[in-house]
Design a protein around this motif. Structure first.
Motif, mmCIF file in Angstrom:
data_model
loop_
_atom_site.group_PDB
_atom_site.id
_atom_site.type_symbol
_atom_site.label_atom_id
_atom_site.label_comp_id
_atom_site.label_asym_id
_atom_site.label_seq_id
_atom_site.Cartn_x
_atom_site.Cartn_y
_atom_site.Cartn_z
ATOM 1 N N PRO A 142 2.572 72.383 23.183
ATOM 2 C CA PRO A 142 2.887 73.376 22.151
ATOM 3 C C PRO A 142 2.371 72.929 20.784
ATOM 4 O O PRO A 142 2.492 71.756 20.419
ATOM 5 C CB PRO A 142 4.409 73.458 22.178
ATOM 6 N N PHE A 143 1.791 73.866 20.058
ATOM 7 C CA PHE A 143 1.308 73.622 18.698
ATOM 8 C C PHE A 143 2.142 74.498 17.773
ATOM 9 O O PHE A 143 2.068 75.723 17.825
ATOM 10 C CB PHE A 143 -0.179 73.962 18.591
ATOM 11 N N TYR A 144 2.973 73.866 16.931
ATOM 12 C CA TYR A 144 3.921 74.578 16.083
ATOM 13 C C TYR A 144 3.298 74.850 14.710
ATOM 14 O O TYR A 144 2.881 73.931 14.009
ATOM 15 C CB TYR A 144 5.200 73.762 15.918
ATOM 16 N N TYR A 145 3.235 76.122 14.362
ATOM 17 C CA TYR A 145 2.621 76.527 13.098
ATOM 18 C C TYR A 145 3.622 76.431 11.951
ATOM 19 O O TYR A 145 4.694 77.030 11.987
ATOM 20 C CB TYR A 145 2.116 77.964 13.188
ATOM 21 N N ALA A 146 3.255 75.686 10.918
ATOM 22 C CA ALA A 146 4.049 75.668 9.693
ATOM 23 C C ALA A 146 3.770 76.915 8.870
ATOM 24 O O ALA A 146 4.626 77.409 8.149
ATOM 25 C CB ALA A 146 3.729 74.423 8.877
ATOM 26 N N SER A 147 2.549 77.426 8.979
ATOM 27 C CA SER A 147 2.136 78.630 8.262
ATOM 28 C C SER A 147 0.897 79.185 8.937
ATOM 29 O O SER A 147 0.105 78.433 9.515
ATOM 30 C CB SER A 147 1.836 78.313 6.793
ATOM 31 N N LEU A 148 0.708 80.496 8.856
ATOM 32 C CA LEU A 148 -0.505 81.122 9.377
ATOM 33 C C LEU A 148 -1.553 81.318 8.280
ATOM 34 O O LEU A 148 -2.632 81.831 8.540
ATOM 35 C CB LEU A 148 -0.172 82.481 10.010
ATOM 36 N N THR A 149 -1.251 80.888 7.065
ATOM 37 C CA THR A 149 -2.163 81.073 5.946
ATOM 38 C C THR A 149 -3.399 80.196 6.104
ATOM 39 O O THR A 149 -3.272 78.993 6.352
ATOM 40 C CB THR A 149 -1.465 80.721 4.622
ATOM 41 N N PRO A 150 -4.603 80.766 5.968
ATOM 42 C CA PRO A 150 -5.818 79.947 6.059
ATOM 43 C C PRO A 150 -5.810 78.831 5.020
ATOM 44 O O PRO A 150 -5.474 79.050 3.853
ATOM 45 C CB PRO A 150 -6.939 80.957 5.776
ATOM 46 N N GLY A 151 -6.164 77.630 5.466
ATOM 47 C CA GLY A 151 -6.186 76.477 4.576
ATOM 48 C C GLY A 151 -4.906 75.680 4.562
ATOM 49 O O GLY A 151 -4.843 74.607 3.951
ATOM 50 N N SER A 152 -3.864 76.173 5.233
ATOM 51 C CA SER A 152 -2.579 75.474 5.213
ATOM 52 C C SER A 152 -2.622 74.226 6.088
ATOM 53 O O SER A 152 -3.526 74.032 6.896
ATOM 54 C CB SER A 152 -1.454 76.401 5.674
ATOM 55 N N SER A 153 -1.616 73.385 5.923
ATOM 56 C CA SER A 153 -1.524 72.134 6.680
ATOM 57 C C SER A 153 -0.106 71.963 7.210
ATOM 58 O O SER A 153 0.728 72.855 7.089
ATOM 59 C CB SER A 153 -1.918 70.936 5.794
ATOM 60 N N MET A 154 0.166 70.810 7.808
ATOM 61 C CA MET A 154 1.476 70.403 8.309
ATOM 62 C C MET A 154 1.899 71.078 9.610
ATOM 63 O O MET A 154 3.022 70.869 10.068
ATOM 64 C CB MET A 154 2.585 70.611 7.256
ATOM 65 N N SER A 155 1.042 71.887 10.240
ATOM 66 C CA SER A 155 1.359 72.362 11.587
ATOM 67 C C SER A 155 1.325 71.159 12.524
ATOM 68 O O SER A 155 0.578 70.210 12.300
ATOM 69 C CB SER A 155 0.365 73.436 12.026
ATOM 70 N N GLN A 156 2.125 71.198 13.606
ATOM 71 C CA GLN A 156 2.348 69.991 14.392
ATOM 72 C C GLN A 156 2.103 70.215 15.888
ATOM 73 O O GLN A 156 2.559 71.217 16.453
ATOM 74 C CB GLN A 156 3.784 69.514 14.208
ATOM 75 N N LEU A 157 1.401 69.276 16.504
ATOM 76 C CA LEU A 157 1.218 69.279 17.945
ATOM 77 C C LEU A 157 2.408 68.605 18.607
ATOM 78 O O LEU A 157 2.710 67.439 18.327
ATOM 79 C CB LEU A 157 -0.075 68.553 18.324
ATOM 80 N N ASP A 158 3.112 69.349 19.482
ATOM 81 C CA ASP A 158 4.234 68.840 20.265
ATOM 82 C C ASP A 158 5.318 68.215 19.386
ATOM 83 O O ASP A 158 5.953 67.237 19.755
ATOM 84 C CB ASP A 158 3.729 67.811 21.290
ATOM 85 N N ASN A 159 5.516 68.786 18.197
ATOM 86 C CA ASN A 159 6.510 68.235 17.275
ATOM 87 C C ASN A 159 6.939 69.341 16.315
ATOM 88 O O ASN A 159 6.093 69.965 15.674
ATOM 89 C CB ASN A 159 5.909 67.062 16.491
ATOM 90 N N LYS A 160 8.223 69.576 16.206
ATOM 91 C CA LYS A 160 8.722 70.659 15.356
ATOM 92 C C LYS A 160 8.986 70.236 13.918
ATOM 93 O O LYS A 160 9.336 71.060 13.082
ATOM 94 C CB LYS A 160 10.003 71.254 15.942
ATOM 95 N N THR A 161 8.847 68.953 13.613
ATOM 96 C CA THR A 161 9.075 68.490 12.251
ATOM 97 C C THR A 161 7.808 67.885 11.683
ATOM 98 O O THR A 161 7.024 67.262 12.391
ATOM 99 C CB THR A 161 10.203 67.449 12.193
ATOM 100 N N ASP A 162 7.612 68.077 10.380
ATOM 101 C CA ASP A 162 6.439 67.527 9.714
ATOM 102 C C ASP A 162 6.752 66.128 9.188
ATOM 103 O O ASP A 162 7.869 65.632 9.330
ATOM 104 C CB ASP A 162 5.967 68.475 8.607
ATOM 105 N N PRO A 163 5.765 65.438 8.562
ATOM 106 C CA PRO A 163 6.007 64.069 8.097
ATOM 107 C C PRO A 163 7.129 63.940 7.077
ATOM 108 O O PRO A 163 7.688 62.861 6.912
ATOM 109 C CB PRO A 163 4.653 63.681 7.488
ATOM 110 N N ALA A 164 7.459 65.036 6.382
ATOM 111 C CA ALA A 164 8.555 64.993 5.416
ATOM 112 C C ALA A 164 9.906 65.245 6.087
ATOM 113 O O ALA A 164 10.928 65.408 5.419
ATOM 114 C CB ALA A 164 8.326 66.027 4.315
ATOM 115 N N VAL A 165 9.907 65.300 7.426
ATOM 116 C CA VAL A 165 11.097 65.516 8.234
ATOM 117 C C VAL A 165 11.747 66.861 7.906
ATOM 118 O O VAL A 165 12.966 66.997 7.905
ATOM 119 C CB VAL A 165 12.121 64.358 8.077
ATOM 120 N N SER A 166 10.909 67.846 7.603
ATOM 121 C CA SER A 166 11.401 69.212 7.465
ATOM 122 C C SER A 166 10.884 70.008 8.655
ATOM 123 O O SER A 166 9.766 69.777 9.127
ATOM 124 C CB SER A 166 10.920 69.845 6.157
ATOM 125 N N GLU A 167 11.698 70.926 9.157
ATOM 126 C CA GLU A 167 11.330 71.649 10.360
ATOM 127 C C GLU A 167 10.205 72.627 10.074
ATOM 128 O O GLU A 167 10.186 73.305 9.050
ATOM 129 C CB GLU A 167 12.527 72.396 10.939
#
Length: 277
Positions: A142-167
């Motif tokens: 699973p690839f979890y999208y943090a945002s669908l906006t072009p140019g965005s970051s922090m979407s995660q492969l097989d992980n629902k939390t980003d490096p800042a430990v926010s979902e």
């Protein structure tokens, strides 16, 4: 709270929907960025993309310097987490028609922009985009999208939390094919790289594990730049040391340097480490 009888939406909800429609209908902007290697043209569909292109030389000056000092005509460069391609395009100019760039970007909207930017800059003969994710094993995850906006970051492969430990907040997950870099090389899909950049927002250890054969068998990459998080730095350093790579130097984003100037420790912020043998 008043609710529209026809739509069942409150005034606030209608306002949010109208704002989203304006964003979707936003005029696409073509932005030309002058470089010594020749101007780069970016198709920007969001403010995030515009910011990435406009600040290409300023956001990570250390990455620009590493690319310019390391890449030579005929080299093979792997960009893991290419986003819309700002570093892939510069690398393509540096390695020339006799070299090769492999740009990995699993985010669907970013990948669309990446392909447009490759074509608009006429580097499609030496720059190959790949929409799969890199990991330590090959298969769907699973690839979890943090945002669908072009140019965005922090979407995660097989992980629902980003490096800042926010979902990851969008609630959307795509089943994305992930692959180990070693498998792509063994299958003849790509050439052995001379230089690698890894920027994957927290899953860098898995990506490094998935290239263990590449890092232990000659010809090995000359240099590998990895963006590390405070909680992944130790594991990445241990992995690269085990593969006989040592730290050449570290550098920071512009915002990271501001934090260091304000007194924060380098180990407390996300930054880039360049490894060499």
């Amino acid at each position: 709270m008043r609710v529209d009888a026809d739509t069942g939406l409150t005034a606030i909800q209608r306002s949010i929907l109208a704002w989203k429609r304006r964003l979707r209908s936003r005029t696409t902007v073509d932005l030309s960025v002058p470089l010594d290697e020749g101007d780069l043209l970016f198709r920007c569909r969001s403010a995030i993309e515009e910011n990435r292109a406009a600040n290409l030389l300023n956001k990570e000056p250390g990455t620009i310097r590493w690319l310019r000092e390391s890449l030579s005509p005929g080299d093979v460069f792997v960009d893991v987490g290419a986003n819309v391609g700002i570093y892939s395009l510069l690398a393509a100019r540096l390695i020339g028609s006799g070299g090769k760039v492999y740009a990995f970007e699993p985010h669907a909207a970013n990948f669309e922009s990446l392909m447009f930017n490759i074509e608009n800059n006429s580097v499609q003969d030496c720059c190959t985009p790949l929409s799969c994710a890199l990991s330590n094993v090959s298969g769907f995850q699973p690839f979890y999208y943090a945002s669908l906006t072009p140019g965005s970051s922090m979407s995660q492969l097989d992980n629902k939390t980003d490096p800042a430990v926010s979902e990851v907040s969008s609630g959307l997950a795509e089943m994305k094919y992930a692959v180990a870099l070693d498998d792509l090389i063994d299958q003849g899909v790509m050439k052995r790289p001379t230089h690698i950049k890894i920027d994957v927002d927290g899953v860098e250890s898995k990506v490094v594990q998935g290239m263990s054969r590449l890092l232990t068998n000659d010809p090995r990459p000359v240099s590998v730049q990895i963006e590390v998080q405070p909680d992944t730095q130790a594991s990445v350093l241990g992995q690269m040391e085990a593969y006989d790579y040592s730290v050449s130097h570290r550098h920071h984003t512009a915002s990271g340097q501001t934090q260091i100037d304000a007194g924060r420790s380098e180990d407390e912020i996300t930054h880039n480490i360049v490894f060499t043998r």
